[in-house]
Design a protein around this motif. Structure first.
Motif, PDB file in Angstrom:
ATOM      1  N   UNK A 199       0.812  -1.269  -0.082  1.00 13.56           N
ATOM      2  CA  UNK A 199      -0.143  -0.038  -0.191  1.00 13.56           C
ATOM      3  C   UNK A 199       0.999   1.363  -0.017  1.00 13.56           C
ATOM      4  N   UNK A 200       0.197   2.495  -0.014  1.00 14.64           N
ATOM      5  CA  UNK A 200       0.757   3.666  -0.037  1.00 14.64           C
ATOM      6  C   UNK A 200       1.605   3.854   1.134  1.00 14.64           C
ATOM      7  N   UNK A 201       1.403   3.266   2.201  1.00 18.86           N
ATOM      8  CA  UNK A 201       2.259   3.458   3.284  1.00 18.86           C
ATOM      9  C   UNK A 201       3.439   2.604   3.345  1.00 18.86           C
ATOM     10  N   UNK A 202       3.655   1.899   2.615  1.00 16.94           N
ATOM     11  CA  UNK A 202       4.843   1.104   2.432  1.00 16.94           C
ATOM     12  C   UNK A 202       6.065   1.706   1.890  1.00 16.94           C
ATOM     13  N   UNK A 203       7.317   1.511   2.556  1.00 17.89           N
ATOM     14  CA  UNK A 203       8.612   2.039   1.957  1.00 17.89           C
ATOM     15  C   UNK A 203       9.552   0.740   1.697  1.00 17.89           C
ATOM     16  N   UNK A 204       9.994   0.690   0.672  1.00 12.42           N
ATOM     17  CA  UNK A 204      10.834  -0.337   0.203  1.00 12.42           C
ATOM     18  C   UNK A 204      12.324  -0.071   0.048  1.00 12.42           C
ATOM     19  N   UNK A 230      10.332   4.384  -2.003  1.00 18.58           N
ATOM     20  CA  UNK A 230      11.200   3.850  -1.986  1.00 18.58           C
ATOM     21  C   UNK A 230      12.550   4.300  -1.893  1.00 18.58           C
ATOM     22  N   UNK A 231      13.358   4.000  -0.829  1.00 17.64           N
ATOM     23  CA  UNK A 231      14.733   4.304  -0.744  1.00 17.64           C
ATOM     24  C   UNK A 231      15.696   3.655  -1.560  1.00 17.64           C
ATOM     25  N   UNK A 252       9.563  -0.570   5.373  1.00 20.46           N
ATOM     26  CA  UNK A 252       8.671  -1.751   5.743  1.00 20.46           C
ATOM     27  C   UNK A 252       8.868  -2.945   4.949  1.00 20.46           C
ATOM     28  N   UNK A 253       9.773  -2.795   3.645  1.00 24.09           N
ATOM     29  CA  UNK A 253       9.996  -3.883   2.892  1.00 24.09           C
ATOM     30  C   UNK A 253      11.525  -3.886   2.304  1.00 24.09           C
ATOM     31  N   UNK A 254      11.715  -4.962   1.950  1.00 26.04           N
ATOM     32  CA  UNK A 254      13.115  -5.282   1.335  1.00 26.04           C
ATOM     33  C   UNK A 254      13.135  -6.632   0.417  1.00 26.04           C
ATOM     34  N   UNK A 255      13.522  -6.408  -0.748  1.00 30.44           N
ATOM     35  CA  UNK A 255      13.755  -7.470  -1.920  1.00 30.44           C
ATOM     36  C   UNK A 255      14.976  -7.710  -2.204  1.00 30.44           C
ATOM     37  N   UNK A 280       7.974  -7.226   5.285  1.00 28.34           N
ATOM     38  CA  UNK A 280       8.218  -8.383   4.273  1.00 28.34           C
ATOM     39  C   UNK A 280       9.507  -8.191   3.578  1.00 28.34           C
ATOM     40  N   UNK A 281      10.049  -9.344   3.499  1.00 30.26           N
ATOM     41  CA  UNK A 281      11.229  -9.596   2.740  1.00 30.26           C
ATOM     42  C   UNK A 281      10.820 -10.710   1.728  1.00 30.26           C
ATOM     43  N   UNK A 282      11.385 -10.292   0.584  1.00 27.99           N
ATOM     44  CA  UNK A 282      10.997 -11.143  -0.522  1.00 27.99           C
ATOM     45  C   UNK A 282      12.422 -11.464  -1.245  1.00 27.99           C
ATOM     46  N   UNK A 283      12.326 -12.932  -1.492  1.00 25.10           N
ATOM     47  CA  UNK A 283      13.456 -13.303  -2.313  1.00 25.10           C
ATOM     48  C   UNK A 283      13.160 -13.841  -3.585  1.00 25.10           C
ATOM     49  N   UNK A 284      14.118 -13.876  -4.689  1.00 23.35           N
ATOM     50  CA  UNK A 284      13.700 -14.346  -6.020  1.00 23.35           C
ATOM     51  C   UNK A 284      15.028 -14.378  -6.758  1.00 23.35           C
ATOM     52  N   UNK A 285      14.815 -14.504  -8.166  1.00 21.63           N
ATOM     53  CA  UNK A 285      15.750 -14.770  -9.220  1.00 21.63           C
ATOM     54  C   UNK A 285      16.818 -15.928  -9.224  1.00 21.63           C
TER      55      UNK A 285
END
Ligand code: MCA
Ligand code: AMP
Length: 510
Positions: A199-204, A230-231, A252-255, A280-285
């Protein structure tokens, strides 16, 4: 909404003062960001860019990348993504094949492209970030001087318009350009943001390179689609990422790719403060090991959410946001998208538990390969499903596990390396008579590039560094072999094909 740039424009109208981007201490509101995008689009129009013309982005993470990216889309142009590590072999091919008319880069990249001018007849100019550069062949413009008075009279791109050409290789031939439409980008980010409750409240914290799908089409697109922030950092560096994750309570998030998570865990061992879990932490690739998944949950207090994607399809499957995140699996298809497993030879549907090739279907799947009708036809089943080239199986409750690849591919630190490309370069070295390139397990990178080489007569003392340097001069340096084994002959089957599994078995033990 048909495009992400349209979402950006809407947010700039409805929430102009909201922060969109932070970079090296400078904040950009949605109003500022979109106004620069509109100015860049006007600069492109003034320069003569026509709808459908290609613009290459060959630049590290910075606000100018983002401005040029959305500005190109605003002007109806098509983005060609170029990894900043690429050297002459890759650059010549990507820019010539895509027919890019303009490239955004820095003075170093500009010099590299300028040297290639005679091979790139379509490339008419460069836009340079960070200085004028010292070029001899191509006209260049400093980024700031390219920003013109905005003209809002032209329309936003439509869903069916081409947005991005993302190059990705195959087992044979050169890298192919995957054509992604605005509708592919918009539909995929719509379902992804909804599923991950973005949501708009998130910062990645955005440290993934923007020149690949993970950073750009997940990290940046999700931020702008939802009106979040996003930072942005130039690149990943474990100690600074860990300290920012802990000190900036608005994040709030890191990918990241698995290598990044492994390095964060190493770094955390020397970190004295308490570790604050993000939403939220997301992993991929690349595959995330169960060991890293478990250790991360223990140390950071959150299970990483693993998802699976490709340049051709953006994001395919995801572990649940709510509910079990099953280690070692890539979860289920995003809502509105489908996946199935078929037998590699018969192409018949397999039952749950059986391993075959993963095929996917839905609005996220690309249109085809740029100017490669045959490769496009081969990539799809007769009923229109995309053949991913990844092998996997599905559990009874629908979770997909990737357990191999139908094509030769090494994934090192989240970057793809096609052995054939490295072999072709090695064979140009006078000391190499035969070469086979493959991956071996690596605790940091997942896999590392390794070569077995039969030296030419008189070159029996060839060294790894000599051959690695030779590759590095022509290819991105992450493709260079980290180890070179000199062998008397390559094991071949009756048809003469090199049996890499035998080499792998022999050399892994050395
Ligand atoms: C850098 N080097 C590497 C790699 N990265 N070698 C092998 N594999 C790598 N991945 C080498 C450089 O060539 C250089 O060699 C030396 O390491 C130092 O370079 P540096 O840039 O400082 O490396 P690093 O900071 O340690 O980079 C590691 C990294 C980076 C942060 C993990 O590789 C990275 O950002 N990876 C993410 C890639 C990514 O975004 N992939 C998504 C693709 P030398 O000193 O000899 O020059 S999109 C995709 O796959 C699909 C869609 C999906 O599902 O996401
Ligand atoms: P690219 O060609 O750079 O788009 O890379 C896409 C490939 O990365 C896929 O075909 C997979 O082989 C691999 N990949 C992406 N995400 C994952 C994942 N979570 N686990 C294993 N492999 C992955």
């Amino acid at each position: 909404m048909d495009s992400i740039v349209e979402a950006l424009s809407q947010h700039s109208t409805h929430h102009p003062e909201r922060t969109a981007l932070l970079f090296e201490g400078r904040a950009y509101t949605y109003r500022e960001l979109y106004s620069q995008v509109a100015r860049f689009a006007a600069g492109l129009k003034q320069w003569g860019l026509q709808p459908g013309d290609r613009v290459a982005l060959f630049l590290e993470n910075c606000p100018e990348f983002i401005i040029a990216y959305f500005g190109t889309h605003r002007a109806g142009g098509v983005i060609v993504l170029v990894n900043t590590q690429y050297r002459q072999v890759e650059l010549r091919h990507l820019l010539a094949d895509s027919g890019a008319r303009l490239a955004l880069t820095d003075p170093t990249g500009g010099a590299e492209l300028d040297r290639l001018k005679t091979d790139l007849p379509d490339l008419e100019g460069l836009v340079l970030v960070g200085g004028p550069g010292n070029l001899g062949n191509l006209p260049s413009f400093e980024f700031e001087t390219f920003l013109a008075e905005p003209v809002e009279s032209f329309s936003f791109p439509k869903g069916g318009d081409l947005a991005i050409i993302g190059y990705t290789s195959g087992t044979t031939g050169r890298a192919k350009g995957a054509m992604l439409l605005h509708s592919n980008l918009a539909s995929n980010i719509e379902t992804l943001t909804h599923t991950w409750q973005w949501t708009a409240a998130d910062r990645l914290l955005l440290v993934l390179p923007l020149f690949h799908a993970h950073g750009l089409m997940v990290g940046l697109h999700g931020t702008i689609w939802t009106g979040a922030s996003a930072e942005l950092q130039r690149k990943f560096e474990a100690s600074s990422v860990l300290s920012v994750l802990q000190s900036d309570t608005r994040l709030t998030m890191f990918f990241g790719v698995p290598t990044m998570y492994g390095r964060l865990l190493e770094e955390a061992k020397t970190y004295s403060g308490p570790l604050r879990p993000l939403r939220l932490y997301v992993s991929g690739s690349a595959p995330l090991s169960q060991a890293v998944f478990n250790e991360f949950q223990q140390v950071f207090g959150q299970p990483i959410l693993e998802r699976y994607g490709m340049t051709e399809t953006i994001m395919n499957t995801t572990n649940p946001y709510q509910g079990e995140r099953r280690a070692g699996t890539v979860g289920l298809p995003f809502p509105g998208q489908q996946a199935r497993i078929v037998d590699v030879r018969t192409r018949q549907l397999l039952t749950d538990g059986e391993t075959g090739e993963i095929e996917v279907y839905g609005p996220h799947v690309f249109k085809g390969y740029w100017q490669r009708p045959e490769a496009t036809a081969e990539a799809f089943s007769p009923d229109g499903w995309f053949r991913t080239g990844d092998l996997g199986c599905r559990s009874l409750d629908g979770f997909i596990t990737i357990n191999g690849r139908a094509r030769e591919l090494i994934i090192s630190g989240g970057y793809n390396i096609y052995p054939r490309e490295v072999e072709e370069v090695l064979l140009q070295h006078p000391g190499v008579s035969e070469a086979a390139v493959f991956g071996l397990p690596d605790p940091d990178l997942g896999e590392q590039v390794v070569a077995a080489v039969v030296p030419a007569f008189g070159f029996e003392s060839l060294t790894t560094s000599e051959l690695a340097d030779f590759c590095r001069n022509q290819l991105a340096s992450f493709k260079k072999p980290r180890q070179v084994f000199l062998v008397k002959a390559l094991p071949r089957n009756a048809l003469g094909k090199v049996q890499k599994h035998l080499l792998r078995g022999q050399l892994e033990k050395r």
